[in-house]
Write a protein that holds these residues in place. Structure first.
Motif, mmCIF file in Angstrom:
data_model
loop_
_atom_site.group_PDB
_atom_site.id
_atom_site.type_symbol
_atom_site.label_atom_id
_atom_site.label_comp_id
_atom_site.label_asym_id
_atom_site.label_seq_id
_atom_site.Cartn_x
_atom_site.Cartn_y
_atom_site.Cartn_z
ATOM 1 N N UNK A 82 27.368 36.492 38.120
ATOM 2 C CA UNK A 82 27.586 37.354 39.286
ATOM 3 C C UNK A 82 27.770 36.562 40.581
ATOM 4 N N UNK A 83 27.936 35.254 40.457
ATOM 5 C CA UNK A 83 28.261 34.482 41.660
ATOM 6 C C UNK A 83 29.604 34.976 42.167
ATOM 7 N N UNK A 84 29.737 35.057 43.462
ATOM 8 C CA UNK A 84 30.875 35.775 44.048
ATOM 9 C C UNK A 84 32.236 35.213 43.617
ATOM 10 N N UNK A 85 32.329 33.903 43.402
ATOM 11 C CA UNK A 85 33.621 33.319 42.993
ATOM 12 C C UNK A 85 33.963 33.634 41.531
ATOM 13 N N UNK A 86 32.943 34.027 40.743
ATOM 14 C CA UNK A 86 33.171 34.454 39.353
ATOM 15 C C UNK A 86 33.359 35.976 39.303
ATOM 16 N N UNK A 87 32.574 36.660 40.128
ATOM 17 C CA UNK A 87 32.545 38.125 40.089
ATOM 18 C C UNK A 87 33.844 38.739 40.640
ATOM 19 N N UNK A 88 34.310 38.202 41.773
ATOM 20 C CA UNK A 88 35.469 38.823 42.437
ATOM 21 C C UNK A 88 36.707 38.862 41.527
ATOM 22 N N UNK A 89 37.088 37.757 40.879
ATOM 23 C CA UNK A 89 38.259 37.856 39.986
ATOM 24 C C UNK A 89 38.046 38.889 38.877
ATOM 25 N N UNK A 90 36.809 38.964 38.372
ATOM 26 C CA UNK A 90 36.510 39.932 37.311
ATOM 27 C C UNK A 90 36.654 41.359 37.797
ATOM 28 N N UNK A 91 36.169 41.619 39.010
ATOM 29 C CA UNK A 91 36.261 42.984 39.568
ATOM 30 C C UNK A 91 37.725 43.367 39.795
ATOM 31 N N UNK A 92 38.548 42.405 40.206
ATOM 32 C CA UNK A 92 39.970 42.733 40.437
ATOM 33 C C UNK A 92 40.635 43.170 39.124
ATOM 34 N N UNK A 93 40.243 42.523 38.017
ATOM 35 C CA UNK A 93 40.802 42.905 36.708
ATOM 36 C C UNK A 93 40.268 44.284 36.296
ATOM 37 N N UNK A 94 38.967 44.511 36.508
ATOM 38 C CA UNK A 94 38.379 45.811 36.174
ATOM 39 C C UNK A 94 39.081 46.928 36.971
ATOM 40 N N UNK A 95 39.371 46.649 38.235
ATOM 41 C CA UNK A 95 40.018 47.656 39.102
ATOM 42 C C UNK A 95 41.374 48.096 38.575
ATOM 43 N N UNK A 96 42.010 47.241 37.783
ATOM 44 C CA UNK A 96 43.337 47.589 37.259
ATOM 45 C C UNK A 96 43.288 48.764 36.285
ATOM 46 N N UNK A 97 42.129 49.019 35.689
ATOM 47 C CA UNK A 97 42.054 50.145 34.744
ATOM 48 C C UNK A 97 42.318 51.463 35.483
ATOM 49 N N UNK A 98 42.067 51.484 36.789
ATOM 50 C CA UNK A 98 42.370 52.695 37.561
ATOM 51 C C UNK A 98 43.883 52.883 37.738
#
Lengths: 243, 244
Positions: A47-63
């Motif tokens: 959950x370090x921000x440099x690991x988390x942010x790219x992951x969240x951007x990919x998750x957001x694509x499901x929308x």
């Protein structure tokens, strides 16, 4: 020209739906903030921000899948598409017209996530730009999946499948919330057989300027993207013919 | 001159024949109504003539073009208002009209001219800037017809245009349709006897995919030996007709 007119209309329909838009663009940001707070209290490398942010951007694509699938399913149910099938628009105009407007929305969502991550501790870097551009292949996969679902499912089914199932699938099998190696076995193998974890690891690699590692993940994403796009085009044209 | 000519036009689905060897001639500028009970084949006929469904047999010439071989040319000539309301709900009325103009490749100037004209013709001024999805059923149907008309079609297909509308909205739409008579060839499908009688130059009565009779309302009354159109319709459709 005709395709662009139709694409503009699709963009307006999506952007003028405040619930869809608020939830689709807002939810990934809320998760980003919540997990960053969690990380500050209980440090987890994942959950370090440099690991988390790219992951969240990919998750957001499901929308994006949900946006495009809902729009197409609604158009089919309301007979709006039937009307347009009697106009000079061709099959390719419909396919591109539905897909193209969602791409800038996906990019905007990615940019928003990175901007929101800066006050949470993400250092500004030129590699952000390559990570933002690198989201495009996975965005194409998600949008094509929306075209596929919207072509074969009704609005209710789209809400269930794309709204609940896909968002959960992309979350659980992406390695964003937990390390897949901790589960291992078939679960890990299944996750790596799908594109979600590859997209997350490619984004993380692009953000850390590890282009060799990023390139290693391109093939499965490309394969799923082109395969889904081809299947979606076939299904869309088939339902168009069945009208 | 003929606007539409069908030659043994047929549509068969597994286990059912929706339209059976339909032979029909519709003159340019005529308002022709297809009348029939549910499942008569009216909507399937419209779907074939507008290129939405491929016929299983026969052909039709629409505006001088074959629906089998020249579907793209046919689409340039027609306007369609489907049975269900077919509008973009989050777009304003004006944007809905602009969308159809753009799809037909109109220039900015021509789009402006056409929208101004249609807005006056169909009295859309009051709702012009409102989102189409927020309008009442009657207004949505009016917008749907405006969208069918904005491309200056030679042939206009109205599939049950007043279905589900209250009496006031229905009469308002009748006035609009009457005003179009003679300028555009109109093919209208309806369940309502009084609608067909009030608006049509000629009426075709369908049952089980077959065309039972065509003529003016008076001719059909005379043919059935009845005193009013409703009785004539009932008498004509009472006979059992099955597609061979």
């Amino acid at each position: 020209m005709r395709m662009m007119t139709f694409a503009k209309r699709c963009a307006k329909e999506i952007l003028r739906d405040p619930v869809n838009l608020g939830f689709g663009l807002g939810f990934p940001l809320v998760l980003l903030v919540l997990l960053s707070c969690l990380q500050k209290n209980i440090p987890v490398p994942l959950f370090e921000i440099n690991m988390l942010t790219p992951g969240i951007t990919v998750f957001g694509l499901s929308f994006m899948t949900l946006f495009s699938a809902t729009l197409i399913a609604k158009d089919r149910e309301s007979a709006f598409l039937q009307r347009l099938y009697t106009t000079p628009l061709m099959g390719i105009d419909f396919i591109l017209g539905y897909m193209l407007p969602v791409l800038p929305i996906a990019l905007a969502q990615t940019v928003l996530c990175y901007l929101a991550a800066i006050p949470l501790g993400l250092s500004i870097s030129v590699h952000m730009l390559s990570a933002i551009a690198g989201i495009i292949p996975m965005a194409v996969f998600n949008i094509a999946l929306g075209l596929l679902c919207g072509s074969v499912l009704n609005v209710k089914q789209v809400s269930g499948l794309c709204g609940a199932l896909l968002t959960n699938l992309s979350a659980w099998l992406s390695g964003v919330w937990f390390d897949l190696k901790l589960v291992g076995g078939i679960f890990e193998k299944a996750a790596y057989a799908l594109p979600f974890v590859h997209a997350v690891e490619m984004e993380q690699a692009l953000f850390s300027a590890d282009y060799a590692l990023a390139f290693a993940h391109v093939f499965p994403i490309f394969l799923y993207g082109t395969g889904t796009l081809a299947l979606a085009a076939v299904c869309f044209l088939r339902q168009m013919k069945q009208q | 001159m003929q606007a539409i000519k069908t030659m043994n036009l047929s549509k068969r689905y597994p286990g059912i024949t929706a339209v059976c060897n339909l032979n029909l001639d519709i003159a340019q500028g005529e308002l022709f109504s297809l009348l029939g009970v549910n499942g008569a084949g009216k909507t399937t006929t419209i779907k074939m003539l507008t290129g939405l469904t491929t016929p299983s047999g026969g052909d039709a010439i629409v505006g001088g073009h074959s629906i089998l071989r020249e579907r793209a040319q046919v689409k340039q000539l027609i306007g369609v208002s489907p049975q269900q309301t077919a509008i973009a709900p989050n777009l304003t009325v004006k944007e809905n009209l602009q969308l159809i103009c753009g799809i037909h490749g109109f220039s900015r100037e021509k789009t402006r001219e056409r929208i101004e004209k249609i807005a006056i013709q169909l009295a859309l001024g009051d709702v012009f800037s409102r989102k189409a999805g927020t309008l009442s059923g009657g207004w949505q149907r009016r917008v749907s017809i405006a969208m069918a008309l904005i491309s200056e079609p030679q042939i206009l297909f109205l599939d049950e245009p007043t279905l589900g509308l209250d009496v006031i909205a229905r009469h308002a739409l009748w006035e609009i349709i009457r005003a179009l008579k003679g300028k555009v060839t109109i093919i209208l499908t309806t369940h309502y006897m009084e609608e067909a009688q009030a608006l049509s130059d000629r009426i075709g009565i369908m049952k089980n995919g077959r065309l039972l009779a065509t003529g003016t309302a008076e001719e059909l009354i005379h043919l059935a030996g009845e005193h009013d159109f409703e009785a004539a319709f009932v008498a004509l459709v009472k006979e059992d007709v099955l597609c061979e």
